[in-house]
Design an enzyme around this catalytic site. Structure first.
Site, PDB file in Angstrom:
ATOM      1  CB  THR A 185       1.574  -5.080  -7.003  1.00  0.00           C
ATOM      2  OG1 THR A 185       1.921  -3.719  -7.339  1.00  0.00           O
ATOM      3  CG2 THR A 185       2.739  -5.990  -7.309  1.00  0.00           C
TER       4      THR A 185
ATOM      5  CE  LYS B  69       0.075  -2.578   4.081  1.00  0.00           C
ATOM      6  NZ  LYS B  69      -1.276  -2.525   3.465  1.00  0.00           N
TER       7      LYS B  69
ATOM      8  N   GLY C 218      -4.118  -3.640  -5.669  1.00  0.00           N
ATOM      9  CA  GLY C 218      -4.989  -4.331  -4.716  1.00  0.00           C
ATOM     10  C   GLY C 218      -4.283  -5.110  -3.633  1.00  0.00           C
ATOM     11  CB  THR C 219      -0.693  -5.490  -2.720  1.00  0.00           C
ATOM     12  OG1 THR C 219      -0.312  -5.582  -4.082  1.00  0.00           O
ATOM     13  CG2 THR C 219       0.138  -6.451  -1.910  1.00  0.00           C
ATOM     14  N   GLY C 220      -2.739  -4.246  -0.804  1.00  0.00           N
ATOM     15  CA  GLY C 220      -3.070  -3.879   0.575  1.00  0.00           C
ATOM     16  C   GLY C 220      -4.468  -4.310   0.972  1.00  0.00           C
ATOM     17  CB  CYS C 221      -7.717  -4.137  -0.845  1.00  0.00           C
ATOM     18  SG  CYS C 221      -7.640  -2.417  -1.355  1.00  0.00           S
TER      19      CYS C 221
END
Length: 261
Positions: free
Chosen positions: A204, A173, A206-209
């Site tokens: 932003t 990412k 929580g983007t990865g989860c």
């Protein structure tokens, strides 16, 4: 029957990341979400004030309860704070006949460490080999593989370094780079470059989860890895665009953006 997806992750009391973000994502994408809580955190928009990993037997019992009775079409892993938890979850994944999306959570959006240094080797040697797709961000690539990505040209090198640990696919990412939000999906022979416009929005959390859960949700529906990642990227891009202020710090992405747009 509705596709069933299991998240194995930490609880975020602020509701923006972790188990809470995962279940919201699964609901938004039309699958049935289930959870194994690995840690309880006290966190809000300003950061993580405390984190308490659960005992391995508690995590294992939750996992077996769900998988043995209800069954799963995909599993997503997030915060696995300790080496013992990483190894236990890797073993559970290896014995489950379903794709696994591993988000090797190392550091929170606020820079708080969510993984013990002693657990890094277990992530490399046990967890990543059990992954259908691993989704590290650039900080996690540096932490796990020692590769520092400065530009888009470094993404391929990063992918090769993480693939060496054994996941079938890796999604590097590139969200922390400048310019468009560029990610690289690779299995070592096939490459997919995913681009999206960058939204000027600091909310932003929580983007990865959210991205990893979206990938797992699409895999559970029977999509291929490239299809699932493409769909998930579109969903998370909209969620980032809709990110909203909450508290005094970094707010969450909007998991319900397709319903409220």
């Amino acid at each position: 029957m509705k596709p069933r997806v299991l998240t194995v992750a930490g609880s975020d009391s602020g509701g923006g990341a972790g188990i809470q973000a995962d279940l919201k994502t699964m609901l938004a994408l039309g699958v049935h979400g289930m959870s194994v809580v690995t840690a309880v955190t006290a966190q809000n928009s300003l950061g993580v004030q405390g984190a308490w990993p659960l005992p391995v037997e508690v995590v294992r019992a939750q996992y077996r309860s769900v998988v043995d009775d209800i069954g799963v079409q995909a599993v997503k892993t997030g915060m696995l704070a300790s080496a013992e938890l990483v190894e236990a979850v890797a073993e559970l994944l290896a014995g489950t006949d379903a794709p696994a999306v591993v988000d090797p959570v190392g550091v929170s959006k606020h820079g708080d460490s969510l993984l013990a240094a002693s657990a890094l080797e277990s992530v490399r040697t046990r967890l990543l080999p059990a992954a259908t797709v691993a989704t590290p961000n650039l900080d996690e690539v540096a932490q796990l593989a020692g590769v520092h990505v400065e530009s888009e040209g470094d993404l391929r090198r990063a992918a090769e370094a993480v693939l060496a640990y054994g996941p079938r696919w890796v999604l590097i990412k590139g969200g922390h780079l400048t310019g468009d939000a560029v990610d690289l999906l690779s299995d070592g022979s096939e490459e997919h470059w995913l681009r999206a416009p960058r939204h000027d929005n600091r909310h932003t959390h929580g983007t990865g989860c959210t991205l990893a859960s979206a990938i797992a949700s699409e895999l559970a529906k029977g999509r291929s890895v490239p299809e699932a990642v493409t769909e998930a990227k579109a969903y998370v891009t909209g969620a980032i665009k809709g990110g909203f202020a909450l508290g005094d710090g970094i707010g969450p992405v909007d998991h319900a953006w397709r319903f409220t747009a």
